[in-house]
Design an enzyme around this catalytic site. Sequence first.
Site, PDB file in Angstrom:
ATOM      1  CE1 TYR A 197      -3.225   2.871   0.387  1.00 59.79           C
ATOM      2  CE2 TYR A 197      -3.750   2.082   2.588  1.00 59.79           C
ATOM      3  CZ  TYR A 197      -3.976   2.953   1.544  1.00 59.79           C
ATOM      4  OH  TYR A 197      -4.960   3.895   1.657  1.00 59.79           O
ATOM      5  CE  LYS A 255      -6.044   1.628  -1.369  1.00 54.92           C
ATOM      6  NZ  LYS A 255      -6.706   1.715  -0.048  1.00 54.92           N
TER       7      LYS A 255
END
Length: 297
Positions: free
Chosen positions: A139, A167
């Site tokens: 992330y 992500k």
Amino acid sequence: MTGPVAPFGRVLTAMVTPFTAGGALDADRAAELAVRLVDAGNDGLIISGTTGESPTTTDAEKDTLLRVVVEAVGDRAHVVAGIGTNDTAHTVELARAAEKAGAGGLLLVSPYYSKPPQSGLAAHVRAVADATELPVLLYDIPGRTGVAYETETLVRLAEHPRVVAVKDAKDDLPATQWVLSRSDLAVYSGTDALNLPLLSVGAAGFVSVVSHVVTGRLRELVDAFDAGDIHRAREINAALLPVYTGIFRTQGAILSKAALDLLGFPVGPLRLPLVEATEEQRAVLREDLIAGGVLSP
């Protein structure tokens, strides 16, 4: 035209965490929300991410939440557990607990506040990836963590067999294109307003917040893009712009919960330091959702 490899599915919701009126975890409502989202077309859910208010839930609550969601939809969707903290040892503990609870993957945010060097980021990721057999979704959100993954770091981490995706909430399209061209990492849009632009350069799908209310249309967007109907994908994306803007006029968890309430599916309050949407914010959000076709005038 077929879509790219998508290890966690194409459309995932970064799910809010329901609380009771008294502020306790509402496990029953969490299971209901998970079913609602999967029924709407999500093929993955992120549990205990940013929008799930993970900084203010305990380890025990995270475990309970994950278990109820896995039980509710784990046979129909990828259930990915947010386990990232700024303490590598603690993150490893959460990763192992998530594996035991039945998670299908791990969302690993880069350590926040500490601002580690790139070598520290890489060592942190490898320690967590080595701790379980689960695939890891990195992330990258430097606006929250204070440090971005450099392209070289992501390319090197992609060599780890369990680091399979990122992500991308860095909002740096040139950097993302270099990562896609130099590694096998699947990229998921972590910024809803960039969903279509990221698809155009090879993203696998979305980890979305607005999908709390428009999952079906995001699925339609992906399907149109995969079919080569770029005109239709652009139409859908343009129609969703008021929703993209509306949900993020303030912090996403605040207005996601407000939007669900406006749709007749309340999920309870937020925990401090997040606060409830004001009446003015709710009124503006309602107009945004009407403009985006989510609510009727």
